[in-house]
Write a protein that holds these residues in place. Sequence first.
Motif, PDB file in Angstrom:
ATOM      1  N   SER A 107      41.803  42.094  33.220  1.00  0.00           N
ATOM      2  CA  SER A 107      42.924  42.759  32.543  1.00  0.00           C
ATOM      3  C   SER A 107      43.354  43.977  33.351  1.00  0.00           C
ATOM      4  N   GLU A 136      51.161  39.770  36.685  1.00  0.00           N
ATOM      5  CA  GLU A 136      50.632  38.944  35.604  1.00  0.00           C
ATOM      6  C   GLU A 136      50.418  37.540  36.135  1.00  0.00           C
ATOM      7  N   PRO A 170      50.610  33.920  34.747  1.00  0.00           N
ATOM      8  CA  PRO A 170      50.952  33.061  33.596  1.00  0.00           C
ATOM      9  C   PRO A 170      49.815  32.103  33.303  1.00  0.00           C
ATOM     10  N   GLU A 171      49.614  31.803  32.068  1.00  0.00           N
ATOM     11  CA  GLU A 171      48.494  30.949  31.633  1.00  0.00           C
ATOM     12  C   GLU A 171      48.414  29.646  32.415  1.00  0.00           C
ATOM     13  N   ALA A 200      46.572  30.478  35.695  1.00  0.00           N
ATOM     14  CA  ALA A 200      45.329  31.255  35.671  1.00  0.00           C
ATOM     15  C   ALA A 200      44.118  30.350  35.686  1.00  0.00           C
TER      16      ALA A 200
END
Length: 104
Positions: A65, A98, A100-101, A104
């Motif tokens: 994070s 970031e 993105p899912e 990841a």
Amino acid sequence: MILVSVMYPAGPRFDMDYYLGHHMPLVRERWSPLGLHEAKIVRGVGTPDGKTAPFQVMALLTFESADAFTKAAAEHGPEIFGDIPKFTDAQAAVQINELPEATA
């Protein structure tokens, strides 16, 4: 998950042996317990049109994070950032990305 891109511009001195042999092991040792999942290093070799790459080296650091990165940098920043002049005169550009899912 986030990806922290640390991008060292082309031109200034850069001691790759020191960077790979000392600096990055230090980064991994200090930051892995604090949320660093992966650290990849890439070396810029050029652009599609044959010009010099704008960045000679990039470190791609995956953290659990943004908060984990902030805490890791606060805890060990003086030691890690203080090591930078030993391998380069370049001022790194740092970007938080970031993931993105789906990737990841």
